[in-house]
Design a protein around this motif. Structure first.
Motif, PDB file in Angstrom:
ATOM      1  N   GLU A 172      38.440  52.576 102.574  1.00  0.00           N
ATOM      2  CA  GLU A 172      38.550  52.858 101.139  1.00  0.00           C
ATOM      3  C   GLU A 172      39.981  53.236 100.767  1.00  0.00           C
ATOM      4  O   GLU A 172      40.471  52.859  99.697  1.00  0.00           O
ATOM      5  CB  GLU A 172      37.585  53.984 100.742  1.00  0.00           C
ATOM      6  N   GLY A 173      40.651  53.964 101.631  1.00  0.00           N
ATOM      7  CA  GLY A 173      42.043  54.304 101.361  1.00  0.00           C
ATOM      8  C   GLY A 173      42.942  53.081 101.355  1.00  0.00           C
ATOM      9  O   GLY A 173      43.781  52.911 100.460  1.00  0.00           O
ATOM     10  N   GLU A 174      42.749  52.209 102.332  1.00  0.00           N
ATOM     11  CA  GLU A 174      43.575  51.000 102.409  1.00  0.00           C
ATOM     12  C   GLU A 174      43.348  50.084 101.210  1.00  0.00           C
ATOM     13  O   GLU A 174      44.248  49.357 100.800  1.00  0.00           O
ATOM     14  CB  GLU A 174      43.294  50.266 103.715  1.00  0.00           C
ATOM     15  N   ALA A 175      42.145  50.132 100.634  1.00  0.00           N
ATOM     16  CA  ALA A 175      41.845  49.294  99.467  1.00  0.00           C
ATOM     17  C   ALA A 175      42.697  49.674  98.259  1.00  0.00           C
ATOM     18  O   ALA A 175      42.884  48.868  97.344  1.00  0.00           O
ATOM     19  CB  ALA A 175      40.363  49.403  99.110  1.00  0.00           C
ATOM     20  N   LEU A 176      43.236  50.895  98.260  1.00  0.00           N
ATOM     21  CA  LEU A 176      44.046  51.364  97.131  1.00  0.00           C
ATOM     22  C   LEU A 176      45.543  51.384  97.438  1.00  0.00           C
ATOM     23  O   LEU A 176      46.346  51.760  96.570  1.00  0.00           O
ATOM     24  CB  LEU A 176      43.582  52.761  96.707  1.00  0.00           C
ATOM     25  N   LEU A 177      45.930  50.974  98.635  1.00  0.00           N
ATOM     26  CA  LEU A 177      47.356  50.934  98.979  1.00  0.00           C
ATOM     27  C   LEU A 177      48.116  50.041  98.003  1.00  0.00           C
ATOM     28  O   LEU A 177      47.638  48.974  97.606  1.00  0.00           O
ATOM     29  CB  LEU A 177      47.544  50.414 100.402  1.00  0.00           C
ATOM     30  N   GLY A 178      49.296  50.470  97.633  1.00  0.00           N
ATOM     31  CA  GLY A 178      50.147  49.675  96.761  1.00  0.00           C
ATOM     32  C   GLY A 178      49.904  49.876  95.275  1.00  0.00           C
ATOM     33  O   GLY A 178      50.685  49.374  94.459  1.00  0.00           O
ATOM     34  N   ARG A 179      48.846  50.617  94.906  1.00  0.00           N
ATOM     35  CA  ARG A 179      48.615  50.852  93.476  1.00  0.00           C
ATOM     36  C   ARG A 179      49.720  51.749  92.926  1.00  0.00           C
ATOM     37  O   ARG A 179      50.137  52.707  93.588  1.00  0.00           O
ATOM     38  CB  ARG A 179      47.251  51.519  93.238  1.00  0.00           C
ATOM     39  N   PRO A 180      50.205  51.476  91.729  1.00  0.00           N
ATOM     40  CA  PRO A 180      51.242  52.329  91.151  1.00  0.00           C
ATOM     41  C   PRO A 180      50.709  53.705  90.800  1.00  0.00           C
ATOM     42  O   PRO A 180      49.483  53.892  90.633  1.00  0.00           O
ATOM     43  CB  PRO A 180      51.671  51.563  89.894  1.00  0.00           C
ATOM     44  N   TYR A 181      51.618  54.671  90.677  1.00  0.00           N
ATOM     45  CA  TYR A 181      51.217  56.030  90.320  1.00  0.00           C
ATOM     46  C   TYR A 181      50.804  56.079  88.858  1.00  0.00           C
ATOM     47  O   TYR A 181      51.432  55.459  87.993  1.00  0.00           O
ATOM     48  CB  TYR A 181      52.366  57.018  90.564  1.00  0.00           C
ATOM     49  N   ASP A 182      49.766  56.851  88.584  1.00  0.00           N
ATOM     50  CA  ASP A 182      49.217  56.927  87.228  1.00  0.00           C
ATOM     51  C   ASP A 182      49.770  58.141  86.487  1.00  0.00           C
ATOM     52  O   ASP A 182      49.295  59.263  86.666  1.00  0.00           O
ATOM     53  CB  ASP A 182      47.690  57.008  87.299  1.00  0.00           C
ATOM     54  N   LEU A 183      50.751  57.919  85.628  1.00  0.00           N
ATOM     55  CA  LEU A 183      51.348  58.988  84.834  1.00  0.00           C
ATOM     56  C   LEU A 183      50.432  59.473  83.718  1.00  0.00           C
ATOM     57  O   LEU A 183      50.666  60.533  83.134  1.00  0.00           O
ATOM     58  CB  LEU A 183      52.664  58.511  84.221  1.00  0.00           C
ATOM     59  N   ALA A 190      56.192  73.337  79.350  1.00  0.00           N
ATOM     60  CA  ALA A 190      56.383  72.267  80.344  1.00  0.00           C
ATOM     61  C   ALA A 190      55.310  71.206  80.206  1.00  0.00           C
ATOM     62  O   ALA A 190      55.573  70.005  80.383  1.00  0.00           O
ATOM     63  CB  ALA A 190      56.363  72.852  81.754  1.00  0.00           C
ATOM     64  N   VAL A 191      54.089  71.622  79.890  1.00  0.00           N
ATOM     65  CA  VAL A 191      52.985  70.679  79.690  1.00  0.00           C
ATOM     66  C   VAL A 191      53.214  69.883  78.407  1.00  0.00           C
ATOM     67  O   VAL A 191      53.073  68.647  78.386  1.00  0.00           O
ATOM     68  CB  VAL A 191      51.637  71.415  79.626  1.00  0.00           C
ATOM     69  N   GLN A 192      53.584  70.563  77.341  1.00  0.00           N
ATOM     70  CA  GLN A 192      53.829  69.892  76.071  1.00  0.00           C
ATOM     71  C   GLN A 192      54.976  68.890  76.175  1.00  0.00           C
ATOM     72  O   GLN A 192      54.931  67.820  75.568  1.00  0.00           O
ATOM     73  CB  GLN A 192      54.112  70.928  74.985  1.00  0.00           C
ATOM     74  N   ALA A 193      55.978  69.210  76.974  1.00  0.00           N
ATOM     75  CA  ALA A 193      57.103  68.284  77.151  1.00  0.00           C
ATOM     76  C   ALA A 193      56.644  66.987  77.811  1.00  0.00           C
ATOM     77  O   ALA A 193      57.063  65.888  77.407  1.00  0.00           O
ATOM     78  CB  ALA A 193      58.202  68.945  77.987  1.00  0.00           C
ATOM     79  N   LYS A 194      55.788  67.105  78.823  1.00  0.00           N
ATOM     80  CA  LYS A 194      55.277  65.907  79.492  1.00  0.00           C
ATOM     81  C   LYS A 194      54.363  65.109  78.571  1.00  0.00           C
ATOM     82  O   LYS A 194      54.370  63.874  78.591  1.00  0.00           O
ATOM     83  CB  LYS A 194      54.540  66.290  80.783  1.00  0.00           C
ATOM     84  N   ILE A 195      53.588  65.798  77.748  1.00  0.00           N
ATOM     85  CA  ILE A 195      52.729  65.097  76.789  1.00  0.00           C
ATOM     86  C   ILE A 195      53.578  64.279  75.824  1.00  0.00           C
ATOM     87  O   ILE A 195      53.275  63.108  75.545  1.00  0.00           O
ATOM     88  CB  ILE A 195      51.839  66.108  76.039  1.00  0.00           C
ATOM     89  N   ARG A 196      54.648  64.872  75.321  1.00  0.00           N
ATOM     90  CA  ARG A 196      55.522  64.144  74.382  1.00  0.00           C
ATOM     91  C   ARG A 196      56.169  62.931  75.043  1.00  0.00           C
ATOM     92  O   ARG A 196      56.397  61.898  74.393  1.00  0.00           O
ATOM     93  CB  ARG A 196      56.595  65.079  73.836  1.00  0.00           C
ATOM     94  N   GLU A 197      56.465  63.030  76.335  1.00  0.00           N
ATOM     95  CA  GLU A 197      57.074  61.910  77.061  1.00  0.00           C
ATOM     96  C   GLU A 197      56.112  60.724  77.201  1.00  0.00           C
ATOM     97  O   GLU A 197      56.550  59.573  77.215  1.00  0.00           O
ATOM     98  CB  GLU A 197      57.478  62.349  78.470  1.00  0.00           C
ATOM     99  N   ARG A 198      54.810  61.010  77.319  1.00  0.00           N
ATOM    100  CA  ARG A 198      53.865  59.987  77.772  1.00  0.00           C
ATOM    101  C   ARG A 198      52.881  59.498  76.722  1.00  0.00           C
ATOM    102  O   ARG A 198      52.337  58.411  76.879  1.00  0.00           O
ATOM    103  CB  ARG A 198      53.100  60.522  78.989  1.00  0.00           C
ATOM    104  N   TRP A 199      52.607  60.285  75.709  1.00  0.00           N
ATOM    105  CA  TRP A 199      51.632  59.885  74.692  1.00  0.00           C
ATOM    106  C   TRP A 199      52.245  59.977  73.302  1.00  0.00           C
ATOM    107  O   TRP A 199      53.071  60.863  73.040  1.00  0.00           O
ATOM    108  CB  TRP A 199      50.404  60.790  74.743  1.00  0.00           C
ATOM    109  N   PRO A 200      51.862  59.109  72.390  1.00  0.00           N
ATOM    110  CA  PRO A 200      52.363  59.195  71.008  1.00  0.00           C
ATOM    111  C   PRO A 200      51.828  60.418  70.280  1.00  0.00           C
ATOM    112  O   PRO A 200      52.432  60.912  69.338  1.00  0.00           O
ATOM    113  CB  PRO A 200      51.856  57.900  70.360  1.00  0.00           C
ATOM    114  N   GLY A 201      50.676  60.928  70.722  1.00  0.00           N
ATOM    115  CA  GLY A 201      50.109  62.157  70.185  1.00  0.00           C
ATOM    116  C   GLY A 201      49.659  63.010  71.350  1.00  0.00           C
ATOM    117  O   GLY A 201      50.381  63.163  72.336  1.00  0.00           O
TER     118      GLY A 201
END
Length: 202
Positions: free
Chosen positions: A112-123, A165-176
Motif C-alpha cells: 500500500e505504501g509503494e502504491a503511493l510513491l511519487g505522489r506530490p505533497y498535498d498543500l 502563522a495559520v492565517q498566513a498559510k491560509i492566505r497563501e493557499r486559498w482565495p478565502g
C-alpha cells in the motif's frame, strides 16, 4: 523464491541505526517537529509539538522512513531524524504489534505504501490520492492494508485557525478560508491514538 526472500528481509529485519538506541521495526510510526515553512502553522492548528510523521520499513538492515514530502518517498532514518528540530523524534508502535504485524501484514503495508510513491505533497490537505500529506499517507496505508484506523478523522473546522502563522498559510493557499468540511487526519490525532504505545523518544 529469491525475490520473495528479499521482500521479507526488506520488511522484517530489525535495525539499530544512527538514531541512537532506537530498535527500528517495520510498521513503526515516527514523529518529529519539522523545520518546514508550514511546521509552526500545523503545530498551532492542531495543538501539538509534532508537525511531521512517517512509517518505518527495513531494507538490508537499514531503516527507511516512508514519508509524504515532495514527493512521497523512502528516506533513510538517519537523514529523516536530522531534518527534525534538534534531532529529536518519538516512535509509536501498535500495542499488539507482535500479533498483528506478521510477515504477511508487513508485506501488505509495504504494498500500500509503494502504491503511493511519487505522489506530490498535498498543500491543501484534501482527502484524495492525487496529492498526499504525511499523516494521510500513514493513516491510509494502515487502513487499506490491515483495516486499522489510527486516530480519529476530523474536519478542518475542528482545528484552531486563529494563530497568525495559520492565517498566513491560509492566505497563501486559498482565495478565502479552507473548506470547513474537508476530511483530514492530523499527526496529533494519530499520536494520541490508543492503538499505539511509545517505544522510543529522545
Amino acid at each position: 523464491m529469491r525475490l520473495l526472500l528479499i521482500s521479507l528481509l526488506f520488511i522484517l529485519a530489525p535495525a539499530c541505526h544512527a538514531a541512537g538506541a532506537y530498535q527500528a521495526r517495520g510498521g513503526d510510526i515516527i514523529f518529529h517537529t519539522s523545520r518546514s515553512a508550514q511546521s509552526l502553522a500545523v503545530q498551532k492548528a492542531t495543538a501539538s509539538p509534532y508537525s511531521h510523521m512517517g512509517m518505518v520499513f527495513i531494507r538490508d538492515g537499514q531503516a527507511l522512513v516512508l514519508e509524504a514530502v515532495e514527493p512521497v518517498k523512502f528516506t533513510p532514518l538517519a537523514d529523516w531524524v536530522r531534518r527534525g528540530e534538534g534531532g529529536r523524534f518519538v516512535v509509536r508502535r501498535l500495542v499488539d504489534a507482535g500479533q498483528v504485524l506478521t510477515a504477511a501484514a508487513l508485506q501488505r503495508l509495504l504494498a500500500e505504501g509503494e502504491a503511493l510513491l511519487g505522489r506530490p505533497y498535498d498543500l491543501y490537505f484534501e482527502w484524495s490520492d492525487e496529492r498526499v500529506y504525511c499523516s494521510e499517507l500513514v493513516w491510509k496505508v494502515y487502513q487499506r492494508a490491515l483495516g486499522i484506523e489510527i486516530g480519529a478523522l476530523q474536519t478542518i473546522s475542528e482545528f484552531d485557525l486563529s494563530h497568525p502563522a495559520v492565517q498566513a498559510k491560509i492566505r497563501e493557499r486559498w482565495p478565502g478560508q479552507p473548506p470547513a468540511d474537508e476530511q483530514v487526519i492530523s499527526p496529533a490525532a494519530m499520536f494520541a491514538s490508543d492503538r499505539l504505545v511509545t517505544v522510543y523518544e529522545n
